[in-house]
Design a protein around this motif. Sequence first.
Motif, mmCIF file in Angstrom:
data_model
loop_
_atom_site.group_PDB
_atom_site.id
_atom_site.type_symbol
_atom_site.label_atom_id
_atom_site.label_comp_id
_atom_site.label_asym_id
_atom_site.label_seq_id
_atom_site.Cartn_x
_atom_site.Cartn_y
_atom_site.Cartn_z
ATOM 1 N N THR A 114 0.672 -1.141 -0.096
ATOM 2 C CA THR A 114 -0.143 0.211 -0.043
ATOM 3 C C THR A 114 0.680 1.241 0.051
ATOM 4 O O THR A 114 0.678 2.086 -0.726
ATOM 5 N N CYS A 115 1.760 1.208 0.927
ATOM 6 C CA CYS A 115 2.636 2.469 1.179
ATOM 7 C C CYS A 115 3.730 2.603 -0.262
ATOM 8 O O CYS A 115 3.684 3.794 -0.494
ATOM 9 N N ILE A 116 4.200 1.488 -0.729
ATOM 10 C CA ILE A 116 4.853 1.634 -2.101
ATOM 11 C C ILE A 116 4.077 1.963 -3.226
ATOM 12 O O ILE A 116 4.476 2.836 -4.034
ATOM 13 N N PHE A 117 2.928 1.626 -3.441
ATOM 14 C CA PHE A 117 2.125 1.985 -4.242
ATOM 15 C C PHE A 117 1.905 3.580 -4.337
ATOM 16 O O PHE A 117 1.683 4.319 -5.445
ATOM 17 N N VAL A 118 1.678 4.181 -3.197
ATOM 18 C CA VAL A 118 1.266 5.523 -2.951
ATOM 19 C C VAL A 118 2.497 6.343 -3.342
ATOM 20 O O VAL A 118 2.497 7.362 -3.906
ATOM 21 N N TYR A 119 3.709 5.828 -2.740
ATOM 22 C CA TYR A 119 4.807 6.542 -3.360
ATOM 23 C C TYR A 119 4.913 6.593 -4.684
ATOM 24 O O TYR A 119 5.528 7.464 -5.232
ATOM 25 N N SER A 120 4.944 5.263 -5.436
ATOM 26 C CA SER A 120 4.985 5.124 -6.678
ATOM 27 C C SER A 120 4.185 6.251 -7.567
ATOM 28 O O SER A 120 4.287 6.797 -8.668
ATOM 29 N N GLY A 121 2.951 6.246 -6.978
ATOM 30 C CA GLY A 121 1.679 7.077 -7.481
ATOM 31 C C GLY A 121 2.158 8.736 -7.479
ATOM 32 O O GLY A 121 2.121 9.485 -8.475
ATOM 33 N N ASN A 122 2.884 8.960 -6.310
ATOM 34 C CA ASN A 122 3.190 10.386 -6.200
ATOM 35 C C ASN A 122 4.311 10.498 -7.078
ATOM 36 O O ASN A 122 4.498 11.929 -7.380
ATOM 37 N N ALA A 123 5.230 9.816 -7.280
ATOM 38 C CA ALA A 123 6.347 9.963 -8.244
ATOM 39 C C ALA A 123 6.084 10.038 -9.687
ATOM 40 O O ALA A 123 7.107 10.563 -10.620
ATOM 41 N N GLN A 124 4.727 9.945 -10.242
ATOM 42 C CA GLN A 124 4.486 9.807 -11.409
ATOM 43 C C GLN A 124 4.274 11.030 -12.128
ATOM 44 O O GLN A 124 3.501 11.888 -11.340
ATOM 45 N N LYS A 125 4.500 11.170 -13.289
ATOM 46 C CA LYS A 125 4.179 12.542 -13.994
ATOM 47 C C LYS A 125 2.893 12.522 -14.921
ATOM 48 O O LYS A 125 2.081 13.428 -14.981
ATOM 49 N N SER A 126 2.615 11.200 -15.373
ATOM 50 C CA SER A 126 1.411 11.104 -16.099
ATOM 51 C C SER A 126 0.269 10.807 -14.968
ATOM 52 O O SER A 126 0.374 9.998 -14.287
ATOM 53 N N LYS A 127 -0.881 11.477 -15.219
ATOM 54 C CA LYS A 127 -1.955 11.374 -14.446
ATOM 55 C C LYS A 127 -2.633 9.942 -14.552
ATOM 56 O O LYS A 127 -3.171 9.404 -13.545
ATOM 57 N N THR A 128 -2.451 9.141 -15.381
ATOM 58 C CA THR A 128 -3.049 7.922 -15.839
ATOM 59 C C THR A 128 -2.355 6.755 -14.727
ATOM 60 O O THR A 128 -2.808 6.192 -14.237
ATOM 61 N N SER A 129 -0.810 6.987 -14.909
ATOM 62 C CA SER A 129 -0.091 6.219 -14.158
ATOM 63 C C SER A 129 -0.320 6.489 -12.847
ATOM 64 O O SER A 129 -0.389 5.653 -11.780
ATOM 65 N N ARG A 130 -0.458 7.734 -12.511
ATOM 66 C CA ARG A 130 -0.598 8.062 -10.970
ATOM 67 C C ARG A 130 -1.872 7.409 -10.432
ATOM 68 O O ARG A 130 -1.882 6.946 -9.419
ATOM 69 N N TYR A 131 -2.839 7.588 -11.139
ATOM 70 C CA TYR A 131 -4.068 6.873 -10.683
ATOM 71 C C TYR A 131 -4.224 5.516 -10.808
ATOM 72 O O TYR A 131 -4.667 5.107 -9.785
ATOM 73 N N LEU A 132 -3.358 4.918 -11.417
ATOM 74 C CA LEU A 132 -3.378 3.414 -11.423
ATOM 75 C C LEU A 132 -2.657 3.010 -10.422
ATOM 76 O O LEU A 132 -3.143 2.231 -9.607
ATOM 77 N N PHE A 133 -1.658 3.656 -9.783
ATOM 78 C CA PHE A 133 -0.845 3.373 -8.754
ATOM 79 C C PHE A 133 -1.850 3.682 -7.314
ATOM 80 O O PHE A 133 -1.613 2.770 -6.343
ATOM 81 N N TYR A 134 -2.655 4.588 -7.369
ATOM 82 C CA TYR A 134 -3.379 4.907 -6.232
ATOM 83 C C TYR A 134 -4.523 3.872 -6.308
ATOM 84 O O TYR A 134 -4.905 3.515 -5.183
ATOM 85 N N ILE A 135 -5.092 3.572 -7.413
ATOM 86 C CA ILE A 135 -5.955 2.386 -7.326
ATOM 87 C C ILE A 135 -5.463 1.031 -6.745
ATOM 88 O O ILE A 135 -5.904 0.243 -5.941
ATOM 89 N N LEU A 136 -4.197 0.765 -7.171
ATOM 90 C CA LEU A 136 -3.605 -0.522 -6.634
ATOM 91 C C LEU A 136 -3.111 -0.355 -5.143
ATOM 92 O O LEU A 136 -3.312 -1.472 -4.652
ATOM 93 N N SER A 137 -2.967 1.263 -4.654
ATOM 94 C CA SER A 137 -2.825 1.012 -3.485
ATOM 95 C C SER A 137 -4.200 0.876 -2.334
ATOM 96 O O SER A 137 -4.281 0.183 -1.288
ATOM 97 N N LEU A 138 -5.293 1.381 -3.088
ATOM 98 C CA LEU A 138 -6.832 1.216 -2.388
ATOM 99 C C LEU A 138 -6.882 -0.436 -2.265
ATOM 100 O O LEU A 138 -7.582 -0.693 -1.397
ATOM 101 N N VAL A 139 -6.519 -0.972 -3.492
ATOM 102 C CA VAL A 139 -6.909 -2.386 -3.693
ATOM 103 C C VAL A 139 -6.089 -3.412 -2.360
ATOM 104 O O VAL A 139 -6.654 -4.217 -1.785
ATOM 105 N N SER A 140 -4.849 -2.929 -2.397
ATOM 106 C CA SER A 140 -3.875 -3.271 -1.429
ATOM 107 C C SER A 140 -4.407 -3.024 -0.017
ATOM 108 O O SER A 140 -4.425 -4.222 0.763
ATOM 109 N N PHE A 141 -4.930 -2.053 0.359
ATOM 110 C CA PHE A 141 -5.104 -1.799 1.933
ATOM 111 C C PHE A 141 -6.730 -2.534 2.036
ATOM 112 O O PHE A 141 -6.705 -2.761 3.122
ATOM 113 N N PHE A 142 -7.520 -2.397 0.877
ATOM 114 C CA PHE A 142 -8.677 -3.365 1.111
ATOM 115 C C PHE A 142 -8.566 -4.850 1.411
ATOM 116 O O PHE A 142 -8.977 -5.274 2.441
ATOM 117 N N LEU A 143 -7.420 -5.449 0.596
ATOM 118 C CA LEU A 143 -6.941 -6.681 1.003
ATOM 119 C C LEU A 143 -6.474 -6.946 2.404
ATOM 120 O O LEU A 143 -6.345 -7.860 2.845
#
Length: 218
Positions: A112-141
């Motif tokens: 969860t933390c790694i995905f949020v960090y990776s999302g913050n580091a992205q310049k592309s909005k699409t990539s950033r939101y993709l990592f944020y979605i992964l972080s939400l799924v990870s936290f849910f699990l």
Amino acid sequence: FPVTIAFIFTISLSAIFSGTFYLSLIGNHARYNGLIFYAFMTILSFTVILRFQISKLDIFIRAFSSGLTVFLFYCFLQYLKIDFINWNIPDNPIVGTLGNSNFSSVFLAISTCIFVYSGNAQKSKTSRYLFYILSLVSFFLTIQTETTQGPLLALLGLILMFTLKFTKSQKESLIALSVLIIVSLPAILGFLGNGPLSKFLHVESVIFRGDYWRAAVN
């Protein structure tokens, strides 16, 4: 290096004179974290410390994120009860490839933390939101593993990450971290079976681990 050799030598002696050499060598209880595991993990840790450079942190995070995505996908299959491997797991099925829901919950918290960090580091909005979605799924699990330490570790990691991100100076960071540690003390005491949060956070196995450390020291 001398400390690494001394540690491996010490645990080897402990295994040899334990009276249960095979058990000490391999491990037990579906975890198999005996002498072989600790020796190789120690060598791996020493190699990483020796070779790792902070300038390569982003490369490491990207590689780690790729592996975590595969792990997350597999955990999601287990959550949906369509795991293609028939594991003999009587408790919570969300174990990933680690064989234990306590282990997987902590790994998912780190994810969860790694995905949020990776999302913050992205310049592309699409990539950033993709990592944020992964972080939400990870936290849910992490929550679905029905363990305590996973969700708490994820929240603590995220709070620490954003604290360091939004503090403007080293002094502010130290003050914020000090406040965070003080605020976290009731939770730490609760894990150890003390204080008002113990009925929510107390985990018997944490006490056992303290006993193991005291036994090893004595």
